[in-house]
Scaffold this motif. Structure first.
Motif, PDB file in Angstrom:
ATOM      1  N   ALA A 194       0.897  -1.149   0.036  1.00  0.00           N
ATOM      2  CA  ALA A 194      -0.048   0.000   0.220  1.00  0.00           C
ATOM      3  C   ALA A 194       0.865   1.220  -0.007  1.00  0.00           C
ATOM      4  N   ILE A 195       1.079   1.827  -1.232  1.00  0.00           N
ATOM      5  CA  ILE A 195       1.882   2.826  -1.303  1.00  0.00           C
ATOM      6  C   ILE A 195       1.388   4.296  -0.644  1.00  0.00           C
ATOM      7  N   PRO A 196       2.204   5.137   0.200  1.00  0.00           N
ATOM      8  CA  PRO A 196       1.785   6.333   0.686  1.00  0.00           C
ATOM      9  C   PRO A 196       0.790   7.163   0.004  1.00  0.00           C
ATOM     10  N   HIS A 197      -0.082   7.740   0.452  1.00  0.00           N
ATOM     11  CA  HIS A 197      -0.822   8.444  -0.040  1.00  0.00           C
ATOM     12  C   HIS A 197      -1.540   9.752   0.884  1.00  0.00           C
ATOM     13  N   PRO A 198      -1.801  10.779   0.294  1.00  0.00           N
ATOM     14  CA  PRO A 198      -2.007  11.965   1.210  1.00  0.00           C
ATOM     15  C   PRO A 198      -3.358  11.942   1.600  1.00  0.00           C
ATOM     16  N   ALA A 199      -3.869  10.935   2.377  1.00  0.00           N
ATOM     17  CA  ALA A 199      -5.310  10.657   2.803  1.00  0.00           C
ATOM     18  C   ALA A 199      -5.066   9.584   3.799  1.00  0.00           C
ATOM     19  N   VAL A 200      -6.115   9.812   4.824  1.00  0.00           N
ATOM     20  CA  VAL A 200      -6.279   8.896   5.627  1.00  0.00           C
ATOM     21  C   VAL A 200      -6.978   7.665   5.205  1.00  0.00           C
ATOM     22  N   ASP A 207      13.570  10.151  -3.155  1.00  0.00           N
ATOM     23  CA  ASP A 207      12.276  10.400  -2.416  1.00  0.00           C
ATOM     24  C   ASP A 207      11.180   9.138  -2.500  1.00  0.00           C
ATOM     25  N   VAL A 208      11.150   8.713  -3.964  1.00  0.00           N
ATOM     26  CA  VAL A 208      10.352   7.374  -4.020  1.00  0.00           C
ATOM     27  C   VAL A 208      11.281   6.446  -3.286  1.00  0.00           C
ATOM     28  N   ARG A 209      12.359   6.036  -3.211  1.00  0.00           N
ATOM     29  CA  ARG A 209      12.521   5.100  -2.509  1.00  0.00           C
ATOM     30  C   ARG A 209      12.616   4.964  -0.989  1.00  0.00           C
ATOM     31  N   ALA A 210      12.422   6.542  -0.240  1.00  0.00           N
ATOM     32  CA  ALA A 210      12.333   6.620   0.944  1.00  0.00           C
ATOM     33  C   ALA A 210      10.885   6.376   1.260  1.00  0.00           C
ATOM     34  N   PHE A 211       9.947   6.834   0.267  1.00  0.00           N
ATOM     35  CA  PHE A 211       8.418   6.560   0.873  1.00  0.00           C
ATOM     36  C   PHE A 211       7.906   4.870   0.283  1.00  0.00           C
ATOM     37  N   THR A 212       8.607   4.174  -0.485  1.00  0.00           N
ATOM     38  CA  THR A 212       8.039   3.133  -1.135  1.00  0.00           C
ATOM     39  C   THR A 212       9.275   1.709  -0.794  1.00  0.00           C
ATOM     40  N   GLY A 213      10.383   2.197  -0.655  1.00  0.00           N
ATOM     41  CA  GLY A 213      11.118   1.152  -0.499  1.00  0.00           C
ATOM     42  C   GLY A 213      11.906   0.629  -1.593  1.00  0.00           C
ATOM     43  N   THR A 214      11.383   1.009  -2.743  1.00  0.00           N
ATOM     44  CA  THR A 214      11.814   0.329  -4.089  1.00  0.00           C
ATOM     45  C   THR A 214      12.094   1.753  -5.160  1.00  0.00           C
ATOM     46  N   PRO A 215      13.074   1.336  -6.193  1.00  0.00           N
ATOM     47  CA  PRO A 215      13.324   2.426  -7.246  1.00  0.00           C
ATOM     48  C   PRO A 215      12.084   3.005  -7.859  1.00  0.00           C
ATOM     49  N   PRO A 216      11.801   4.050  -8.480  1.00  0.00           N
ATOM     50  CA  PRO A 216      10.741   4.379  -9.176  1.00  0.00           C
ATOM     51  C   PRO A 216      10.012   3.509 -10.191  1.00  0.00           C
ATOM     52  N   ALA A 217      10.777   2.699 -11.014  1.00  0.00           N
ATOM     53  CA  ALA A 217      10.069   1.607 -12.169  1.00  0.00           C
ATOM     54  C   ALA A 217       9.491   0.617 -11.008  1.00  0.00           C
ATOM     55  N   SER A 218       9.842   0.194 -10.129  1.00  0.00           N
ATOM     56  CA  SER A 218       9.265  -0.839  -9.484  1.00  0.00           C
ATOM     57  C   SER A 218       8.144  -0.349  -8.612  1.00  0.00           C
ATOM     58  N   ALA A 219       8.233   0.886  -8.099  1.00  0.00           N
ATOM     59  CA  ALA A 219       6.860   1.553  -7.324  1.00  0.00           C
ATOM     60  C   ALA A 219       5.909   1.794  -8.341  1.00  0.00           C
ATOM     61  N   ALA A 220       6.167   2.332  -9.347  1.00  0.00           N
ATOM     62  CA  ALA A 220       4.952   2.469 -10.440  1.00  0.00           C
ATOM     63  C   ALA A 220       4.378   1.371 -10.850  1.00  0.00           C
ATOM     64  N   GLY A 221       5.004   0.046 -10.587  1.00  0.00           N
ATOM     65  CA  GLY A 221       4.264  -1.125 -11.189  1.00  0.00           C
ATOM     66  C   GLY A 221       3.509  -1.828 -10.008  1.00  0.00           C
ATOM     67  N   GLU A 222       3.447  -1.377  -8.828  1.00  0.00           N
ATOM     68  CA  GLU A 222       2.715  -2.026  -7.732  1.00  0.00           C
ATOM     69  C   GLU A 222       1.348  -2.200  -8.322  1.00  0.00           C
TER      70      GLU A 222
END
Length: 270
Positions: A34-40, A239-254
Motif C-alpha cells: 500500500a503506497i503512501p497517499h496524502p489521505a487517511v 524520495d520514491v525509495r524513501a516512501f516505497t522502499g523501491t526504485p521508481p520503476a518498481s513502485a510504479a508497477g505495484e
C-alpha cells in the motif's frame, strides 16, 4: 490474480471522501504494497478471508482498519480481499474517526477499536448486501452519521493543507504561518496534532503522490522530476525509495498502488 474494482456512481455526502470497492482473488498467499497517499485510509473488510497489514513498527493487523498518513509503504499479505476502501482527507478524518490524527500518524488501528460494536454491525450488513451500490450507500451514511463538529480541524490548518495540496507540495511552507497570522511554532504544533504530519513532511508526501501519478502514466523520471519540483532525477529517485522502499520503476508497477487513475478506474457502478 483476478481483480474486481468498483467506484460509486454518486459523490459521497461528505467533502474530502473518496471510496472504491475491491474484490481480489488469488491462487494462494500473495503480497502487495500500500503506497503512501496524502489521505487517511479506512478499509472495511466484509469477505470470508482477512488480510494482514504491517505498520511502521512491524506489527501485523488483520481485518477492517484505519491507516494514518504514512511515510513508508505498508506490506499487505492476502489470499482473497473483499472490502470497501475509503480515503479521507486529513481535514475531514478527525471528525469522522473521532480523534486527532497525531494518534494515528504512521500507524494502523483496528476499526473495532475506533467504533466499537458499530464496526462489527457495519461489517455484518455489508456482508449481507448483494451490490456495490448498496455497500457504498451504507458506508456513506455511516461516515456522515459519525461526523463530529467538535473535532473539525482549525480553519487555519485546513487552509494550510489546501495550499499544500493545490500547489502539489511546492508551496513554501515557511510562508504558511505568516499567511494565516499565526506564529510558526503555533501552526507547526496545531498542524502536526490535527493532520498527523508536519507541514514540511505533508508537502513531501503530496509532491511524491503527484510524481507517482505521473510515473504510473508512463512519463519519464527526468521529466517528472523537473515538473514536480525535485532538484534532479536523483532527488526524485531518493524520495520514491524513501516512501516505497523501491526504485521508481518498481513502485510504479505495484498492482494495488492506490494511485487513482490506475488502481481506481474512473468507471462507476451502481
Amino acid at each position: 490474480m483476478a481483480w474486481e474494482i468498483a467506484r460509486p456512481s454518486r459523490t459521497p455526502a461528505l467533502r474530502g471522501v473518496d471510496m472504491a470497492g475491491f474484490r481480489i482473488h488469488g491462487d494462494g498467499p500473495a503480497q502487495l504494497s500500500a503506497i503512501p497517499h496524502p489521505a487517511v485510509t479506512v478499509v472495511v473488510e466484509f469477505g470470508d478471508h482477512c488480510f494482514d497489514v504491517r505498520d511502521s513498527s512491524g506489527r501485523s493487523h488483520s481485518g477492517s482498519l484505519a491507516l494514518g498518513l504514512s511515510g513508508s509503504a505498508a506490506p499487505v499479505r492476502f489470499e482473497d480481499i473483499a472490502c470497501v476502501q475509503v480515503r479521507l482527507s486529513p481535514v475531514v478524518a478527525p471528525a469522522v474517526l473521532g480523534f486527532p490524527l497525531a494518534e494515528l500518524s504512521g500507524n494502523v488501528v483496528g476499526l473495532d477499536d475506533l467504533w466499537g460494536h458499530d464496526a462489527a454491525r457495519l461489517l455484518e450488513r455489508l456482508h449481507e448486501m448483494h451490490s456495490w451500490h448498496e455497500r457504498f450507500a451504507l458506508v456513506d451514511t455511516t461516515l456522515s452519521a459519525r461526523f463530529r463538529d467538535d473535532l473539525q480541524v482549525d480553519p487555519e490548518v485546513a487552509w494550510a493543507w489546501r495550499q499544500i495540496t493545490i500547489s502539489r507540495g511546492r508551496f513554501r511552507v515557511e510562508h504558511l504561518a505568516a499567511r494565516v497570522g499565526w506564529s510558526r511554532q503555533r501552526l507547526w504544533s496545531r498542524f502536526g496534532t490535527q493532520i498527523g504530519l508536519t507541514p514540511k513532511r505533508a508537502a513531501m508526501l503530496v509532491r511524491f503522490d503527484h510524481a507517482m501519478h505521473r510515473l504510473v502514466r508512463g512519463h519519464s523520471p527526468a521529466r517528472v522530476a523537473a515538473d514536480s519540483g525535485y532538484a534532479d532525477q536523483s532527488h526524485l529517485h531518493r524520495d520514491v525509495r524513501a516512501f516505497t522502499g523501491t526504485p521508481p520503476a518498481s513502485a510504479a508497477g505495484e498492482p494495488w498502488l492506490a494511485v487513482d487513475d490506475r488502481a481506481w478506474p474512473s468507471s462507476s457502478v451502481g
